[in-house]
Each structure stands twice: as structure tokens, then as C-alpha cells.
Design a protein around this motif. Sequence first.
Motif, PDB file in Angstrom:
ATOM      1  N   LEU A 149      13.441  15.847   6.338  1.00  0.00           N
ATOM      2  CA  LEU A 149      13.167  15.624   7.761  1.00  0.00           C
ATOM      3  C   LEU A 149      11.804  16.183   8.160  1.00  0.00           C
ATOM      4  CD1 LEU A 149      16.653  16.505   9.304  1.00  0.00           C
ATOM      5  CD2 LEU A 149      15.622  14.223   9.103  1.00  0.00           C
ATOM      6  N   LEU A 150      11.395  17.256   7.505  1.00  0.00           N
ATOM      7  CA  LEU A 150      10.115  17.889   7.830  1.00  0.00           C
ATOM      8  C   LEU A 150       8.947  17.131   7.220  1.00  0.00           C
ATOM      9  CD1 LEU A 150       8.608  20.344   9.060  1.00  0.00           C
ATOM     10  CD2 LEU A 150       8.925  21.494   6.852  1.00  0.00           C
ATOM     11  N   ALA A 151       9.075  16.753   5.961  1.00  0.00           N
ATOM     12  CA  ALA A 151       7.939  16.198   5.226  1.00  0.00           C
ATOM     13  C   ALA A 151       7.710  14.710   5.468  1.00  0.00           C
ATOM     14  CB  ALA A 151       8.137  16.444   3.728  1.00  0.00           C
ATOM     15  N   ALA A 152       8.782  13.932   5.525  1.00  0.00           N
ATOM     16  CA  ALA A 152       8.641  12.474   5.585  1.00  0.00           C
ATOM     17  C   ALA A 152       7.803  11.977   6.769  1.00  0.00           C
ATOM     18  CB  ALA A 152      10.020  11.820   5.596  1.00  0.00           C
ATOM     19  N   PRO A 153       7.999  12.487   7.977  1.00  0.00           N
ATOM     20  CA  PRO A 153       7.189  11.981   9.096  1.00  0.00           C
ATOM     21  C   PRO A 153       5.692  12.229   8.924  1.00  0.00           C
ATOM     22  CG  PRO A 153       9.123  13.155   9.909  1.00  0.00           C
ATOM     23  CD  PRO A 153       9.028  13.446   8.443  1.00  0.00           C
ATOM     24  N   ALA A 154       5.330  13.352   8.337  1.00  0.00           N
ATOM     25  CA  ALA A 154       3.908  13.675   8.158  1.00  0.00           C
ATOM     26  C   ALA A 154       3.292  12.833   7.047  1.00  0.00           C
ATOM     27  CB  ALA A 154       3.744  15.156   7.852  1.00  0.00           C
ATOM     28  N   ILE A 155       3.970  12.780   5.904  1.00  0.00           N
ATOM     29  CA  ILE A 155       3.428  12.058   4.753  1.00  0.00           C
ATOM     30  C   ILE A 155       3.321  10.562   5.042  1.00  0.00           C
ATOM     31  CG2 ILE A 155       3.927  11.391   2.363  1.00  0.00           C
ATOM     32  CD1 ILE A 155       5.189  14.194   2.021  1.00  0.00           C
ATOM     33  N   SER A 156       4.332   9.997   5.663  1.00  0.00           N
ATOM     34  CA  SER A 156       4.359   8.553   5.906  1.00  0.00           C
ATOM     35  C   SER A 156       3.268   8.087   6.866  1.00  0.00           C
ATOM     36  CB  SER A 156       5.724   8.138   6.451  1.00  0.00           C
ATOM     37  OG  SER A 156       5.980   8.751   7.703  1.00  0.00           O
ATOM     38  N   ARG A 157       2.782   8.988   7.728  1.00  0.00           N
ATOM     39  CA  ARG A 157       1.764   8.586   8.708  1.00  0.00           C
ATOM     40  C   ARG A 157       0.349   8.600   8.139  1.00  0.00           C
ATOM     41  NH1 ARG A 157       6.173   9.688  11.218  1.00  0.00           N
ATOM     42  NH2 ARG A 157       6.662   8.760  13.252  1.00  0.00           N
ATOM     43  N   LEU A 158       0.234   8.879   6.847  1.00  0.00           N
ATOM     44  CA  LEU A 158      -1.049   8.706   6.180  1.00  0.00           C
ATOM     45  C   LEU A 158      -1.242   7.248   5.760  1.00  0.00           C
ATOM     46  CD1 LEU A 158      -3.644   9.892   4.937  1.00  0.00           C
ATOM     47  CD2 LEU A 158      -2.308  10.433   2.875  1.00  0.00           C
ATOM     48  N   THR A 159      -0.161   6.554   5.479  1.00  0.00           N
ATOM     49  CA  THR A 159      -0.236   5.170   4.991  1.00  0.00           C
ATOM     50  C   THR A 159      -0.976   4.234   5.940  1.00  0.00           C
ATOM     51  OG1 THR A 159       1.869   5.527   3.855  1.00  0.00           O
ATOM     52  CG2 THR A 159       1.100   3.256   4.038  1.00  0.00           C
ATOM     53  N   PRO A 160      -0.666   4.230   7.239  1.00  0.00           N
ATOM     54  CA  PRO A 160      -1.431   3.333   8.116  1.00  0.00           C
ATOM     55  C   PRO A 160      -2.915   3.646   8.160  1.00  0.00           C
ATOM     56  CG  PRO A 160      -0.025   4.813   9.401  1.00  0.00           C
ATOM     57  CD  PRO A 160       0.399   4.923   7.982  1.00  0.00           C
ATOM     58  N   LEU A 161      -3.302   4.884   7.911  1.00  0.00           N
ATOM     59  CA  LEU A 161      -4.724   5.219   7.890  1.00  0.00           C
ATOM     60  C   LEU A 161      -5.413   4.544   6.707  1.00  0.00           C
ATOM     61  CD1 LEU A 161      -4.752   9.017   8.851  1.00  0.00           C
ATOM     62  CD2 LEU A 161      -4.466   6.994  10.278  1.00  0.00           C
TER      63      LEU A 161
END
Length: 253
Positions: free
Chosen positions: A145-157
Motif C-alpha cells: 500500500l505504501l510503495a505501489a502508489p509512488a512507484i506506479s506514478r513514475l510510469t506516466p512520466l
Amino acid sequence: MATKPSLNNEWQAFWLAVGFLTRIPMLAQINYSQRLMNKSSLYFPLVGLLLGIIYVVAFTLFSLVASPLVAIVLVLIAHLFITGAFHEDGLADSIDALGGGYTVKKRLEIMKDSRIGTYGTVALVMALLLKVALLMEVEHIWLALLAAPAISRLTPLLLMATLPYVTDPDKSKSKPVPDEFSNARLTIAAAFVLILSATLSFWHPLLIIGTLPAVLLVALCWGAYLRGQLGGHTGDALGASVVFSELVLLMFL
């Protein structure tokens, strides 16, 4: 003398990213401009980390009075409320468009339609069910729950940096983000995600291993598909990439 204005601009850029991606009130006065919106993309993973912290706290509290499954579902409901189902809406619109359109023009028209169709509904329901199922299988739910939101928001960049923007800019709420995207700020965002992933790997070694496929694999595969079907990316397609990256990461965990 130039440091203070620069720090103030970054502070505003961070809160603009918060306001763009969530319903959290912005605790700063924003002097909005397209340039500031461009700069805000750097903070997308940091906003994801902020969301992750909220989800961990919520899961901890819900777990006091409910089973893990119920707690996860409640956290997911909280997530949809806090983010306004921003990325899930992008997933539904993207799959509707790519599944129902036979030309680029038609796909873009469907993507702009606020109504949800069969393809989008099925994709959305399956994505949410899979997310709940995967979270139930993870050894450390709080870590996911902690890591997934942060890591996944690099993909659109990554997609913004490598694909052209194809939606009519006058009709898109996401228009300011892709314009003049800075590769230097992409590098900083990527470094932040990798450092975060490496730090959290103390609790789950596969996290650092899963980060690269979750970001690079989705960016490459989804990006190649978008280039073939649309000729570039749209705001909805960027939102879908976040959902895909979360699911891939959770599969690794």
C-alpha cells in the motif's frame, strides 16, 4: 536572492501536483501557469508516497475492527474517494476507446465521451478485483500500500517523455502536463522512486526487482501499443498506465 523564489516555485509545484492528482486541499497559494504545471510532474511519485502513507494508516485503523479483506476493500474505497478515481477513469476511457474505435479519430472521440461502455466497465471491474486479490496475497500488505502508489506514478512520466501528445489540447484537462516535459526532472523523479524502492526492499527484497518491470515493462508495452493505436499518448492513457503499473508491481510482491 534567487533561491527563495525558486523554492517557492517548487513548493507551489508540489501542491499543484497534489491538487491535480487528488482531492486533498492545496495548502499553498498557487500562481498557476502552464510552466508551473510542467514542473509539477516531478512530484507525481512524491504525491503517490503521500497517498501510500494515508492508505497504510487507514489499513491499520480498519484492521482493528475488520478482517484483512474488508480492510483492503475499505482502503480501496478511500483511495477512489481521495483520488476521485482519477486513474481508474483513465483506464475505463482508454479501454473503451481502444476496444471500440477502428480509426484514430474515432478512438479519440470515444475517449472524450464521459459515458462508460462495456469494455471500460469490464476492465475497471477486473482491475479492482485483481488489485484486491493481489493485496490479499502480499506478505506485507502495508508495504504494498505504501510503495505501489509512488512507484506506479513514475510510469506516466516516462510515457510523457517518450511519446507525443495526441489529444486536442483545448479540450483536455491534462494538457499542461506533457508540454515541454523536462528530462532532467524525470531523472530526479526516477532517482526518488529507485531510492524509495531500495529502502523499502529491506522488508521485501522483491520490491526493488519488481520496480523496474512495473515501470519500464508497462511503459514499453503500453507505450508501444499507444503509438500503434493512437500515435501517442493521452491523459486517459497516462492514468491507465498507473493502474497497470500497480498491478504488475503487486504481482511481483
